[in-house]
Design an enzyme around this catalytic site. Structure first.
Site, PDB file in Angstrom:
ATOM      1  N   CYS A 187       5.771 -12.269  -7.647  1.00  0.00           N
ATOM      2  CA  CYS A 187       4.766 -13.097  -6.962  1.00  0.00           C
ATOM      3  C   CYS A 187       4.481 -14.403  -7.698  1.00  0.00           C
ATOM      4  O   CYS A 187       3.868 -15.315  -7.137  1.00  0.00           O
ATOM      5  CB  CYS A 187       3.479 -12.300  -6.782  1.00  0.00           C
ATOM      6  SG  CYS A 187       3.761 -10.724  -5.976  1.00  0.00           S
TER       7      CYS A 187
ATOM      8  N   HIS B   6      -2.366 -16.773  -5.602  1.00  0.00           N
ATOM      9  CA  HIS B   6      -1.473 -15.804  -4.955  1.00  0.00           C
ATOM     10  C   HIS B   6      -2.320 -14.874  -4.093  1.00  0.00           C
ATOM     11  O   HIS B   6      -3.374 -14.410  -4.524  1.00  0.00           O
ATOM     12  CB  HIS B   6      -0.713 -15.017  -6.025  1.00  0.00           C
ATOM     13  CG  HIS B   6       0.004 -13.836  -5.478  1.00  0.00           C
ATOM     14  ND1 HIS B   6       0.819 -13.923  -4.371  1.00  0.00           N
ATOM     15  CD2 HIS B   6       0.021 -12.523  -5.853  1.00  0.00           C
ATOM     16  CE1 HIS B   6       1.301 -12.728  -4.096  1.00  0.00           C
ATOM     17  NE2 HIS B   6       0.835 -11.861  -4.981  1.00  0.00           N
TER      18      HIS B   6
ATOM     19  N   ASN C 124       0.354  -9.971   1.665  1.00  0.00           N
ATOM     20  CA  ASN C 124       0.938 -10.470   0.421  1.00  0.00           C
ATOM     21  C   ASN C 124       2.411 -10.793   0.675  1.00  0.00           C
ATOM     22  O   ASN C 124       3.201  -9.897   0.970  1.00  0.00           O
ATOM     23  CB  ASN C 124       0.787  -9.380  -0.649  1.00  0.00           C
ATOM     24  CG  ASN C 124       1.367  -9.772  -1.994  1.00  0.00           C
ATOM     25  OD1 ASN C 124       2.125 -10.739  -2.101  1.00  0.00           O
ATOM     26  ND2 ASN C 124       1.041  -9.017  -3.026  1.00  0.00           N
TER      27      ASN C 124
HETATM   28  O1  UT7 Z   1       1.289  -9.112  -5.659  1.00  0.00           O
HETATM   29  C1  UT7 Z   1       1.484  -8.320  -6.789  1.00  0.00           C
HETATM   30  C2  UT7 Z   1       0.216  -7.917  -7.376  1.00  0.00           C
HETATM   31  N1  UT7 Z   1      -0.361  -6.861  -6.604  1.00  0.00           N
HETATM   32  C3  UT7 Z   1      -1.653  -6.667  -6.633  1.00  0.00           C
HETATM   33  O2  UT7 Z   1      -2.362  -7.426  -7.245  1.00  0.00           O
HETATM   34  C4  UT7 Z   1      -2.212  -5.452  -5.927  1.00  0.00           C
HETATM   35  C5  UT7 Z   1      -3.421  -4.987  -6.651  1.00  0.00           C
HETATM   36  N2  UT7 Z   1      -4.011  -3.761  -6.146  1.00  0.00           N
HETATM   37  C6  UT7 Z   1      -4.726  -3.668  -5.018  1.00  0.00           C
HETATM   38  O3  UT7 Z   1      -4.802  -4.595  -4.240  1.00  0.00           O
HETATM   39  C7  UT7 Z   1      -5.504  -2.397  -4.799  1.00  0.00           C
HETATM   40  O4  UT7 Z   1      -5.407  -1.587  -5.946  1.00  0.00           O
HETATM   41  C8  UT7 Z   1      -5.063  -1.596  -3.563  1.00  0.00           C
HETATM   42  C9  UT7 Z   1      -5.470  -2.310  -2.295  1.00  0.00           C
HETATM   43  C10 UT7 Z   1      -3.571  -1.354  -3.583  1.00  0.00           C
HETATM   44  C11 UT7 Z   1      -5.778  -0.227  -3.548  1.00  0.00           C
HETATM   45  O5  UT7 Z   1      -7.193  -0.419  -3.596  1.00  0.00           O
HETATM   46  P1  UT7 Z   1      -8.074   0.353  -4.683  1.00  0.00           P
HETATM   47  O6  UT7 Z   1      -9.455  -0.040  -4.446  1.00  0.00           O
HETATM   48  O7  UT7 Z   1      -7.498   0.066  -6.034  1.00  0.00           O
HETATM   49  O8  UT7 Z   1      -7.856   1.845  -4.246  1.00  0.00           O
HETATM   50  P2  UT7 Z   1      -7.465   3.110  -5.131  1.00  0.00           P
HETATM   51  O9  UT7 Z   1      -5.990   3.149  -5.364  1.00  0.00           O
HETATM   52  O10 UT7 Z   1      -8.356   3.219  -6.318  1.00  0.00           O
HETATM   53  O11 UT7 Z   1      -7.847   4.265  -4.144  1.00  0.00           O
HETATM   54  C12 UT7 Z   1      -9.196   4.428  -3.682  1.00  0.00           C
HETATM   55  C13 UT7 Z   1      -9.229   5.473  -2.578  1.00  0.00           C
HETATM   56  C14 UT7 Z   1      -8.521   6.778  -2.938  1.00  0.00           C
HETATM   57  O12 UT7 Z   1      -9.278   7.831  -2.365  1.00  0.00           O
HETATM   58  P3  UT7 Z   1     -10.298   8.694  -3.252  1.00  0.00           P
HETATM   59  O13 UT7 Z   1      -9.494   9.262  -4.374  1.00  0.00           O
HETATM   60  O14 UT7 Z   1     -11.338   7.696  -3.722  1.00  0.00           O
HETATM   61  O15 UT7 Z   1     -10.836   9.703  -2.274  1.00  0.00           O
HETATM   62  C15 UT7 Z   1      -7.188   6.664  -2.243  1.00  0.00           C
HETATM   63  O16 UT7 Z   1      -6.635   7.916  -1.926  1.00  0.00           O
HETATM   64  O17 UT7 Z   1      -8.547   4.962  -1.426  1.00  0.00           O
HETATM   65  C16 UT7 Z   1      -7.557   5.919  -0.987  1.00  0.00           C
HETATM   66  N3  UT7 Z   1      -6.425   5.204  -0.407  1.00  0.00           N
HETATM   67  C17 UT7 Z   1      -6.346   4.884   0.889  1.00  0.00           C
HETATM   68  N4  UT7 Z   1      -7.170   5.112   1.928  1.00  0.00           N
HETATM   69  C18 UT7 Z   1      -6.793   4.633   3.130  1.00  0.00           C
HETATM   70  C19 UT7 Z   1      -5.331   4.707  -1.051  1.00  0.00           C
HETATM   71  N5  UT7 Z   1      -4.523   4.089  -0.185  1.00  0.00           N
HETATM   72  C20 UT7 Z   1      -5.128   4.184   1.041  1.00  0.00           C
HETATM   73  C21 UT7 Z   1      -4.797   3.720   2.322  1.00  0.00           C
HETATM   74  N6  UT7 Z   1      -5.651   3.968   3.337  1.00  0.00           N
HETATM   75  N7  UT7 Z   1      -3.648   3.039   2.573  1.00  0.00           N
END
Ligand code: UT7
Length: 332
Positions: free
Chosen positions: A114, A255, A285
């Site tokens: 990225c 980005h 993204n």
């Molecule tokens: O371009 C390269 C650089 N990339 C980035 O900078 C990406 C950075 N990361 C992110 O944007 C975020 O970490 C994500 C959007 C990918 C995920 O968001 P998050 O707030 O970090 O979520 P998490 O992984 O901590 O998960 C939180 C909750 C979990 O449930 P529990 O354990 O709290 O019950 C996951 O199981 O969200 C759940 N979850 C989802 N729910 C609905 C994870 N993926 C999904 C989904 N839909 N697709």
């Protein structure tokens, strides 16, 4: 001494739109969750016959027209991509040069995920300031849909396809020159964002195909925290060493990985919302294409004017990161 000037911007996005609702049919997710956690509403997806070079060539055509130069004046083509048409060769830059019918020209790809567009700006600046090249075409082109595992609920909804391009030219006028640019990396974090199979470490095999190892895998939450930290400190360093106040920045173009990341970085830097460019809702993204696509968006909204001071700020797999401080300097 010649300086590097940012002359023009262009972009191209595929027609096909994939909404969050479409993902509800593929993975356990919801439109509400995706919008709340990322800001994404929809993203573009290429047709089967559209590869990164096709998107890139179309974006480049727009940038060349807007730069008001003859395409034969281009003496270097750099394509920033991690979704090249072919795994090893030919480079996507060679294919773009051919599609544009450029005369024989130095052309190569760079892989900085990225951060690729900011890396390419840094390379273009060095070539121009050394006097080796005069007009550099940079293309950020990605077809992420080709490396997504549409059963992986942690990644597949985040990314989209698209391309952005710009022309960087030599100038004698210092007021048009790039002010500063800084790029870096840390391979210690290689496992945060990775396509583990298909390269020389794990060449293509049945195991690579069965386990979808040529698709992107990401540890989203760890990446998120590092992204906010690195994106903020990169810009603070750049402003400090050039004695520039955050209020003097016309457009902050980060980005587009996650709206929450963009908002957190904007708040840490003391930016007003009106300075921050956000397009993640429309395109998701698009990796190396996200910054030039976002810049093209404000250009087409008539919000980008000659002399505006821009900060680019990127972060991605590698890990890589980079920030740039640049005036927009179109030919009048
Ligand atoms: O371009 C390269 C650089 N990339 C980035 O900078 C990406 C950075 N990361 C992110 O944007 C975020 O970490 C994500 C959007 C990918 C995920 O968001 P998050 O707030 O970090 O979520 P998490 O992984 O901590 O998960 C939180 C909750 C979990 O449930 P529990 O354990 O709290 O019950 C996951 O199981 O969200 C759940 N979850 C989802 N729910 C609905 C994870 N993926 C999904 C989904 N839909 N697709």
């Amino acid at each position: 001494m010649p300086y590097a000037a940012f002359r023009s911007i262009g972009a191209f996005v595929p027609e096909k739109i994939m909404t969050n609702k479409d993902f509800e049919k593929l993975i356990d997710t919801s439109d509400e969750w995706i919008q709340k956690r990322t800001g994404i509403k929809e993203r573009r997806i290429s047709n089967e016959d559209e590869a990164s070079s096709d998107l890139g060539a179309k974006a480049a055509k727009v940038a060349i027209e807007r730069a008001k130069i003859d395409k034969d004046e281009i003496d270097l083509v750099i394509c920033a991509t991690v979704t090249p048409d072919y795994l090893c060769m030919p480079s996507t830059a060679c294919l773009i040069a051919s599609k544009l019918e450029l005369k024989p020209v130095m052309a190569f790809d760079i892989s900085a995920a990225c951060t690729g567009f900011v890396y390419a700006l840094s390379i273009a600046k060095a070539f121009i300031e050394s006097g080796m090249k005069k007009n550099v075409l940079i293309v950020g082109a990605e077809t992420y849909s080709s490396i997504l595992d549409y059963t992986d609920r942690a990644t597949c909804f985040l990314f989209g396809d698209g391309a952005g391009a710009c022309i960087i030219s030599a100038t004698e006028d210092k007021s048009e020159a790039f002010i500063d640019i800084e790029c870096s990396s840390d391979g210690e974090y290689e496992d945060l964002i990775k396509t583990p199979g298909g390269g020389s470490k794990h060449p293509c095999s049945q195991e690579v195909v069965d386990n979808k190892m040529a698709c992107i895998k990401m540890k989203g939450n760890e990446t998120y925290k590092l992204a906010v930290k690195t994106l903020t400190s990169g810009v603070q360093d750049l402003l400090q060493r050039n004695n520039i106040n955050i209020k003097d920045i016309t457009h902050f173009i980060p980005h587009q990985a996650n709206y929450r990341i963009i908002k957190a970085v904007g708040e840490s830097l003391g930016l007003d919302d009106s300075q921050v460019v956000v397009t993640i809702d429309k395109y998701g993204n698009t990796s190396a294409a996200s910054i030039p696509m976002a810049m093209n968006y404000i250009y087409e909204q008539n919000e980008l004017k000659a002399g505006d001071t821009i900060v680019f700020d990127a972060f991605g797999g590698g890990l890589t990161w980079g920030s740039a401080l640049i005036p927009f300097a179109p030919i009048k």
